[in-house]
Design a protein around this motif. Structure first.
Motif, PDB file in Angstrom:
ATOM      1  N   UNK A 188      -3.584 -16.880   0.569  1.00 23.84           N
ATOM      2  CA  UNK A 188      -2.990 -16.179   1.782  1.00 23.84           C
ATOM      3  C   UNK A 188      -1.495 -15.706   1.572  1.00 23.84           C
ATOM      4  N   UNK A 189      -0.857 -16.270   0.604  1.00 21.90           N
ATOM      5  CA  UNK A 189       0.683 -16.052   0.234  1.00 21.90           C
ATOM      6  C   UNK A 189       0.849 -14.397   0.399  1.00 21.90           C
ATOM      7  N   UNK A 190       0.121 -13.733  -0.499  1.00 19.43           N
ATOM      8  CA  UNK A 190       0.349 -12.257  -0.709  1.00 19.43           C
ATOM      9  C   UNK A 190      -0.159 -11.539   0.332  1.00 19.43           C
ATOM     10  N   UNK A 191      -1.272 -11.926   1.039  1.00 18.11           N
ATOM     11  CA  UNK A 191      -1.731 -10.797   2.324  1.00 18.11           C
ATOM     12  C   UNK A 191      -0.575 -11.164   3.448  1.00 18.11           C
ATOM     13  N   UNK A 192      -0.056 -12.634   3.313  1.00 23.45           N
ATOM     14  CA  UNK A 192       0.949 -12.859   4.417  1.00 23.45           C
ATOM     15  C   UNK A 192       2.167 -11.763   4.232  1.00 23.45           C
ATOM     16  N   UNK A 193       2.707 -11.561   3.036  1.00 20.80           N
ATOM     17  CA  UNK A 193       3.896 -10.686   2.858  1.00 20.80           C
ATOM     18  C   UNK A 193       3.487  -9.301   3.020  1.00 20.80           C
ATOM     19  N   UNK A 195       1.881  -8.358   5.576  1.00 21.57           N
ATOM     20  CA  UNK A 195       1.776  -8.256   6.850  1.00 21.57           C
ATOM     21  C   UNK A 195       2.918  -7.503   7.538  1.00 21.57           C
ATOM     22  N   UNK A 196       3.962  -7.419   6.708  1.00 24.66           N
ATOM     23  CA  UNK A 196       5.140  -6.844   7.343  1.00 24.66           C
ATOM     24  C   UNK A 196       5.123  -5.226   6.900  1.00 24.66           C
ATOM     25  N   UNK A 197       4.009  -4.827   6.361  1.00 24.49           N
ATOM     26  CA  UNK A 197       3.827  -3.236   6.156  1.00 24.49           C
ATOM     27  C   UNK A 197       4.271  -2.852   4.719  1.00 24.49           C
ATOM     28  N   UNK A 198       4.130  -1.610   4.589  1.00 25.74           N
ATOM     29  CA  UNK A 198       4.583  -1.124   3.117  1.00 25.74           C
ATOM     30  C   UNK A 198       6.031  -1.185   2.935  1.00 25.74           C
ATOM     31  N   UNK A 199       6.365  -0.944   1.591  1.00 30.68           N
ATOM     32  CA  UNK A 199       7.902  -0.756   1.353  1.00 30.68           C
ATOM     33  C   UNK A 199       8.421   0.092   2.087  1.00 30.68           C
ATOM     34  N   UNK A 200       9.860  -0.037   2.234  1.00 37.74           N
ATOM     35  CA  UNK A 200      10.670   0.810   3.231  1.00 37.74           C
ATOM     36  C   UNK A 200      10.531   2.415   2.720  1.00 37.74           C
ATOM     37  N   UNK A 201      10.393   2.274   1.251  1.00 35.68           N
ATOM     38  CA  UNK A 201      10.501   3.841   0.782  1.00 35.68           C
ATOM     39  C   UNK A 201       9.216   4.348   0.895  1.00 35.68           C
ATOM     40  N   UNK A 223      10.449  -8.876   5.411  1.00 33.25           N
ATOM     41  CA  UNK A 223       9.779  -9.708   4.114  1.00 33.25           C
ATOM     42  C   UNK A 223      10.540 -10.649   3.575  1.00 33.25           C
ATOM     43  N   UNK A 224      11.740 -10.159   3.330  1.00 34.77           N
ATOM     44  CA  UNK A 224      12.821 -10.951   2.524  1.00 34.77           C
ATOM     45  C   UNK A 224      13.022 -12.295   3.299  1.00 34.77           C
ATOM     46  N   UNK A 258       8.057 -11.576  -6.755  1.00 32.07           N
ATOM     47  CA  UNK A 258       7.257 -10.631  -7.582  1.00 32.07           C
ATOM     48  C   UNK A 258       6.934  -9.300  -6.687  1.00 32.07           C
ATOM     49  N   UNK A 259       6.041  -8.641  -7.574  1.00 31.25           N
ATOM     50  CA  UNK A 259       5.621  -7.087  -7.276  1.00 31.25           C
ATOM     51  C   UNK A 259       4.164  -7.606  -6.369  1.00 31.25           C
ATOM     52  N   UNK A 260       4.397  -7.007  -5.158  1.00 31.79           N
ATOM     53  CA  UNK A 260       3.170  -6.960  -4.258  1.00 31.79           C
ATOM     54  C   UNK A 260       2.129  -6.003  -4.635  1.00 31.79           C
ATOM     55  N   UNK A 261       0.778  -6.569  -4.693  1.00 36.02           N
ATOM     56  CA  UNK A 261      -0.341  -5.318  -5.126  1.00 36.02           C
ATOM     57  C   UNK A 261      -0.636  -4.578  -3.920  1.00 36.02           C
ATOM     58  N   UNK A 262       0.206  -3.528  -3.868  1.00 38.19           N
ATOM     59  CA  UNK A 262       0.030  -2.551  -2.719  1.00 38.19           C
ATOM     60  C   UNK A 262      -1.341  -1.879  -2.651  1.00 38.19           C
ATOM     61  N   UNK A 263      -2.080  -1.762  -3.820  1.00 36.70           N
ATOM     62  CA  UNK A 263      -3.316  -1.378  -3.884  1.00 36.70           C
ATOM     63  C   UNK A 263      -4.294  -2.002  -3.041  1.00 36.70           C
TER      64      UNK A 263
END
Lengths: 314, 94
Positions: A188-193, A195-201, A223-224, A258-263
């Protein structure tokens, strides 16, 4: 910029709160309908993964707490639907958008609750993430939304505590129970992160939303915040964060991660998560099978009203 | 048949001795159901001792674009407030 729009922006910049009957740009209205209804749908769909464990809680104490929490989520959905309706959309339209798969809800609820520890994790991480977002939203510029958030935040903190308590109990239990807690955190850790939506960029809405004070912090800032508080809490539980890159950064005063798997995120958003179909099917089933109740209630109310009118006439 | 339940505005008296205050709204087929739903939605943690419900369509509201003509006339009437009046030092109980 038109005068009305300039006046509106000035009001926002002065920190004024916008109320339903005030003039507002059409895009402000639309953005709010979208955001508030997504939020409402998340509360409603969010009951499903937890409902999965209502009949299988380990103790009665856990059961009453979980029941109360799920009931709160229904109430939160209702507060939010009411706030969305002040912008000129009906409840039925909102439900129809959800049931037809046109509206989005938080993609975290498209993950399955495989073990009892997942109920603890949902309270600890998912509600924890929601609280971070919702505390910010208590100061959002649209009055009905902000007021709904105040009520929700008041009720939500018990949700996170009950989740943490479940985790604590498992972590202080047998090796197998602790392993169950760790496994749940890993999933659940990565899906929880996310939750805040795509990166600002890459976030298409962030800039305008900040300007209108719909959001007061960016996705990455929130997210931070989540990473910083959770890493410390995981230490108390004695769990290992499933990210080898988590490391305190003295210079930034934050944890690096680390890097989130946005895919994966986009796949779930687009409907290909593990439970998207199941969740929508459950909502449609409830809506369709409840139709006769809604209709009967209207028929009864009309009959009673007619009787009263008749009694007065006599 | 497809008909949405009407919207009701909910007012709660939080404790004896206080006024009812607007807390939110909900849908219900009639006033009895509106009170039952209000009880479930707004008083799960002893937030109230009394509930009023009013169907939203029965509420008339002032128009924000008329706010100036409605409320501005009160701005320059400081004499309606006690602090407008000067009293000598030492006067008590007034």
């Amino acid at each position: 910029m038109q005068d009305l729009e300039k006046d509106f922006q000035d009001r926002i910049d002065r920190g004024e709160v916008i109320e339903p009957r005030d003039w507002m740009p059409e895009k402000y209205r639309k953005t709010h309908i979208r955001q508030i209804s997504q939020h409402a749908h998340s509360e409603i769909v969010g009951m499903l993964p937890e409902g999965n464990w209502l009949t299988r809680t380990p103790t009665l104490r856990r059961k009453v707490a979980l029941l109360a929490k799920v009931q709160d989520e229904a109430g939160h959905g209702l507060y939010l639907y009411s706030a969305a309706e002040t912008l000129g959309i009906s409840r039925d339209e909102l439900f129809e958008q959800l049931n037809a798969g046109k509206a989005k809800y938080s993609s975290i609820f498209n993950y399955p609750t495989l073990s009892w520890a997942d109920i603890g994790i949902i309270g600890w991480l998912v509600d924890g993430a929601a609280i971070i977002n919702q505390v910010m939203l208590t100061r959002t510029s649209y009055g009905p939304y902000a007021r709904a958030m105040v009520k929700i935040c008041k009720e939500e903190s018990f949700h996170q505590r009950q989740g943490f308590e479940i985790m604590m109990t498992l972590c202080n239990g047998t090796a197998v129970q602790k392993q169950m807690a760790q496994d749940s955190l890993n999933r659940w850790w990565w899906p929880s992160l996310m939750m805040f939506g795509p990166p600002d960029a890459e976030s298409t809405h962030t800039e305008q939303s900040m300007k209108w004070k719909i959001k007061l912090k960016t996705n990455d800032e929130l997210r931070q915040q989540m990473v910083d508080v959770t890493v410390e809490q995981a230490k108390v539980l004695g769990l290992t964060m499933p990210d080898p890159d988590i490391k305190w950064n003295e210079e930034r005063g934050h944890y690096d991660f680390g890097e989130i798997d946005w895919e994966e995120f986009w796949q779930v958003v687009k409907g290909y998560g593990p439970c998207n179909k199941e969740r929508l099917a459950a909502r449609n089933k409830a809506w369709d099978e409840g139709a006769w109740v809604r209709e009967a209630a209207v028929a009864y109310a009309e009959k009673q009203a007619a009787k009263r009118t008749q009694a007065i006439a006599v | 048949m497809k008909k949405e339940w009407p919207i009701w505005e909910v007012f709660i008296r939080t404790k004896n001795g206080l006024e009812h205050r607007h807390i939110g709204s909900l849908h219900a087929a009639d006033s009895t159901m509106a009170i039952e739903n209000a009880r479930d939605v707004y008083t799960r943690r002893q937030e109230g001792v009394s509930i009023w419900v009013v169907e939203s369509i029965n509420i008339s509201a002032s128009n924000p674009s008329n706010s100036d003509s409605l409320f501005d006339p009160a701005i320059d009437k400081a004499y309606r407030h006690p602090t407008f009046y000067k009293l000598p030092e030492g006067v008590k109980h007034i």
